[in-house]
Design a protein around this motif. Sequence first.
Motif: not given
Length: 361
Positions: A303, A329, A331, A335-337, A339, A345-348
């Motif tokens: 992370k 999407q 992950k 986790a998707s949080d 960059k 960003s890959y959160t969305e």
Amino acid sequence: MEQQRYRWIRKAALTGALTLPVMVAGCGWFSPSDSKAVDPPQGETGSAITGADGQTSAAATGSAEVSAQGEASGLTVYLKDAEGYLAPVTIQAKLDSKLTAEAQALELLVDGGAYSKLLPEGFSGVLPQGTQVLNVQVNEKTKLATVEFSKQFSDYNEQDERTMLEAITYTLTGLDGIQGVELWEEGERLQEMPVGQYPLDRALTRAIGINLEADSGVDYSLSTPVTLYFSSKTELGDPYFVPVTRLVPRTTDKLTAALDQLAEGPLEESRLLPVWLQDVSVDKITQNKDTITLDLKDEAYKKGDVAPAEMMRAVVLSLTDNAGVDQVQIKLNGASDFKDELDTSYTEPVSRPEQLNAFKS
């Protein structure tokens, strides 16, 4: 473990070194840094003349305005690179306001044509020199583009025939409102290509594939085509994506097959560059309506690390191409949080870009 983590960061940094010089946030991938985020020209624009059947003619003078210089603009066409591959290239330049987007795109495909100076160095059109685009009509109901060329269209070598068809088909179907293409020459519909006799009794669609290749030992009659995106570089070192349609053993799971082939990399005889990091594996992939969810695993990733942008974007391009959806999407280790090194960003879910391979002019 620290060595694995270092490998991830180092690989990501190397990818970033390749990508950063020609990237711009909010625009197409592998795009010039001084461009603005814009929508590409649509299939029918401006004051194009529309017939009773919903057809749009590009032959009328001044029928549609494609763009005006002073605002960033882009028209994506499929051109031949120095290695002979077809690649999508977004032309960032002043386009002819007297032509529709369809007609302008086809004019850009003519080798040595009137607009050849707009093409980036190392890329060329694939239609025979002297070819004129006499007419383009798009039926809004059937989404069929009917294209009429001059007699010079027949002046080509047989080995170039498929490349010509792929370039025409992928260029036009990349425009909004077009799913198929029908070819005419000097007032007559072509039932087959004039030199190699490729059949044209049905409309051309992207089902013909692009830069077609086959995995070793594959029986063509028992195969499934998957489209993959690898990378290449210009003589100046600018990277760009290249799509290839690879025939693989027959399968109903095209998404898994596409990722497996992407991880396998370019074929041995290919001059394309791999995009997949060997430490990364696919944990799970699902599709729900218009979104694909992909779970990747990598023990080296921690992370806070940045992800390799080139790989992530090749994954998005490949998956959306094969599934016919617009977003993915992704992950990493559940986790998707995270960059990538370009701060994406890959959160969305990440959407497929509207522009691709836009080079500095």
